[in-house]
Scaffold this active site. Structure first.
Site, PDB file in Angstrom:
ATOM      1  N   SER A  83      36.913  41.815  49.392  1.00 35.47           N
ATOM      2  CA  SER A  83      36.793  43.245  49.072  1.00 35.47           C
ATOM      3  C   SER A  83      36.825  43.406  47.570  1.00 35.47           C
ATOM      4  CB  SER A  83      37.934  44.026  49.730  1.00 35.47           C
ATOM      5  OG  SER A  83      39.158  43.401  49.454  1.00 35.47           O
ATOM      6  N   GLY A 185      43.245  32.045  43.568  1.00 36.69           N
ATOM      7  CA  GLY A 185      43.012  30.857  44.390  1.00 36.69           C
ATOM      8  C   GLY A 185      42.757  29.606  43.576  1.00 36.69           C
ATOM      9  N   LEU A 188      39.097  29.771  38.679  1.00 35.68           N
ATOM     10  CA  LEU A 188      38.989  29.924  37.220  1.00 35.68           C
ATOM     11  C   LEU A 188      39.847  28.896  36.494  1.00 35.68           C
ATOM     12  CD1 LEU A 188      37.806  31.589  34.870  1.00 35.68           C
ATOM     13  CD2 LEU A 188      39.838  33.036  34.989  1.00 35.68           C
ATOM     14  N   GLY A 213      53.658  36.610  44.052  1.00 37.51           N
ATOM     15  CA  GLY A 213      52.649  35.740  44.668  1.00 37.51           C
ATOM     16  C   GLY A 213      52.592  34.397  43.977  1.00 37.51           C
ATOM     17  N   ASP A 215      52.593  31.344  44.909  1.00 41.77           N
ATOM     18  CA  ASP A 215      52.274  30.198  45.768  1.00 41.77           C
ATOM     19  C   ASP A 215      51.811  28.985  44.946  1.00 41.77           C
ATOM     20  OD1 ASP A 215      49.986  32.258  45.632  1.00 41.77           O
ATOM     21  OD2 ASP A 215      48.949  30.355  45.992  1.00 41.77           O
ATOM     22  N   SER A 309      40.239  38.248  32.526  1.00 40.43           N
ATOM     23  CA  SER A 309      39.312  37.823  33.576  1.00 40.43           C
ATOM     24  C   SER A 309      38.439  38.930  34.147  1.00 40.43           C
ATOM     25  CB  SER A 309      40.092  37.148  34.706  1.00 40.43           C
ATOM     26  OG  SER A 309      41.094  38.020  35.192  1.00 40.43           O
TER      27      SER A 309
HETATM   28  C1  LIG Z   1      39.176  36.426  41.302  1.00 40.00           C
HETATM   29  C2  LIG Z   1      39.880  36.901  40.096  1.00 40.00           C
HETATM   30  C3  LIG Z   1      40.975  36.192  39.549  1.00 40.00           C
HETATM   31  C4  LIG Z   1      41.521  34.947  40.192  1.00 40.00           C
HETATM   32  O1  LIG Z   1      40.584  33.911  40.152  1.00 40.00           O
HETATM   33  P1  LIG Z   1      40.756  32.611  41.059  1.00 40.00           P
HETATM   34  O2  LIG Z   1      39.552  31.800  40.774  1.00 40.00           O
HETATM   35  O3  LIG Z   1      40.825  33.062  42.487  1.00 40.00           O
HETATM   36  O4  LIG Z   1      42.027  31.963  40.656  1.00 40.00           O
HETATM   37  C5  LIG Z   1      41.540  36.669  38.377  1.00 40.00           C
HETATM   38  N1  LIG Z   1      41.096  37.798  37.785  1.00 40.00           N
HETATM   39  C6  LIG Z   1      40.071  38.518  38.280  1.00 40.00           C
HETATM   40  C7  LIG Z   1      39.641  39.739  37.573  1.00 40.00           C
HETATM   41  C8  LIG Z   1      39.407  38.085  39.450  1.00 40.00           C
HETATM   42  O5  LIG Z   1      38.389  38.798  39.932  1.00 40.00           O
END
Ligand SMILES: *Cc1c(COP(=O)(O)O)cnc(C)c1O
Length: 324
Positions: A83, A185, A188, A213, A215, A309
């Site tokens: 989502s 997950g 990145l 979170g 994990d 990110s």
């Molecule tokens: C998906 C996402 C993450 C986490 O990335 P992973 O590859 O799942 O560790 C961090 N920041 C933003 C903005 C994302 O969309």
């Protein structure tokens, strides 16, 4: 399955991804702040993936994966369940590559996210989160329509694509001592580690998770993948229950450590980005900066990379974070 049965991407795969993304992904800017440099007595370099196409780094991994489909896979198209930003990244990449895309989303997903995904041309299929199993629905759809499922982080080509953001940062800013990366997950972070090992082997790389979170931190400490219930946090892009197997195999031997931050610290970081740097960042996108500030790592005198990110946040929600 033992992790030695996995095929892991290498830096050569990140380089190949960078060639595929050339001219398609933005080479995002690296922002500076005198205020924060003075406050920390360090030099911070912010890689602004909130200004990437569709608003997050996820375009890199999605496009890298879809652009390698065989002609037959292209005809069938791509399927994803998400989502969040992965859905929009898959939808945009599929449109650019002229293939059909189906995104499986919970029927109570924010209307703005469904609308954005449809605007990119994908078909949205909804399910009831409480009574239906999205993996079963997705597998059935994939089989019926001959579609290829692309997961958000536990995938060779997705990881290689995500690594291109850190590759650009290391190329533009030499001699970084530290790099802080948001962790959900692990797509990145694991891609960033591939770039760091090749381009800045002395750079210490930290993953940053929401404290509810953690994990990834638990997995690193225990040496095996730990799965937790879906965490409550404003960082909705890092609500994964567990790292992926491929990311964990890359992260475990290479990451310096995994840090955690609170929602309150994320809100403070969002306010700093808005007020001082004039940039819109989503809560998950502020994890790395909050970790640099509050993770207990002594940064004085250091050159520090921070990956922002993403910047996709519902405006009303964003306003409430700034106003609180
Ligand atoms: C998906 C996402 C993450 C986490 O990335 P992973 O590859 O799942 O560790 C961090 N920041 C933003 C903005 C994302 O969309």
């Amino acid at each position: 399955m033992p992790s030695n049965a996995l095929t892991l991407p290498t830096y050569a795969d990140v380089q190949a991804a960078a060639r595929r993304l050339e001219g398609l992904a933005h080479r995002t800017p690296v922002a500076r702040s005198r205020t924060i440099d003075a406050q920390l007595n360090a030099q911070l370099f912010f890689k602004c993936e909130n200004q990437q196409r569709m608003g997050a780094f996820k375009f890199r991994g999605a496009y890298n994966a879809l652009s390698q489909f065989s002609p037959e896979q292209r005809k069938g198209g791509v399927l994803a369940f998400s989502s969040g930003n992965h859905a929009q990244a898959i939808a945009l990449s599929a449109r650019l590559l002229e293939m059909p895309a189906v995104i499986v989303m919970p029927e109570d997903a924010p209307a703005s996210k469904m609308a954005a995904t449809r605007e990119y041309g994908a078909q949205v299929v909804t399910y009831n989160r409480f009574t239906e199993d999205r993996e079963a629905i997705s597998a059935q759809l994939a089989q019926q329509r001959g579609m290829t499922l692309i997961p958000p982080f536990d995938h060779f080509d997705v990881i290689a694509g995500q690594g291109t953001a850190a590759k650009e940062l290391f190329e533009e800013v030499p001699n970084l001592d530290y790099l802080f990366v948001c962790l959900g997950g692990g797509g990145l972070l694991s891609g960033s580690l591939l770039a760091a090992q090749a381009l800045a082997p002395q750079c210490k790389v930290y993953g940053v998770e929401p404290e509810t979170g953690n994990d990834g931190q638990q997995s690193l400490r225990s040496g095996a993948l730990v799965r937790i219930p879906t965490p409550h946090t404003i960082a909705d892009g890092a609500q994964s229950q567990s790292l992926g197997e491929i990311p964990f195999a890359l992260i475990q031997p290479a990451v310096e450590d995994i840090l955690t931050v609170s929602d309150e610290q994320l809100v403070q970081a969002l306010r700093f980005f808005a007020e001082r740097m004039k940039i819109v960042v989503e809560p998950t996108g502020a994890l790395a900066f909050a970790g640099a500030l509050h993770g207990g790592i002594a940064l004085a005198g250091a050159r520090v990379g921070v990956i922002i990110s993403g910047g996709n946040v519902d405006l009303q929600r964003y306003a409430s974070f700034l106003a609180d």
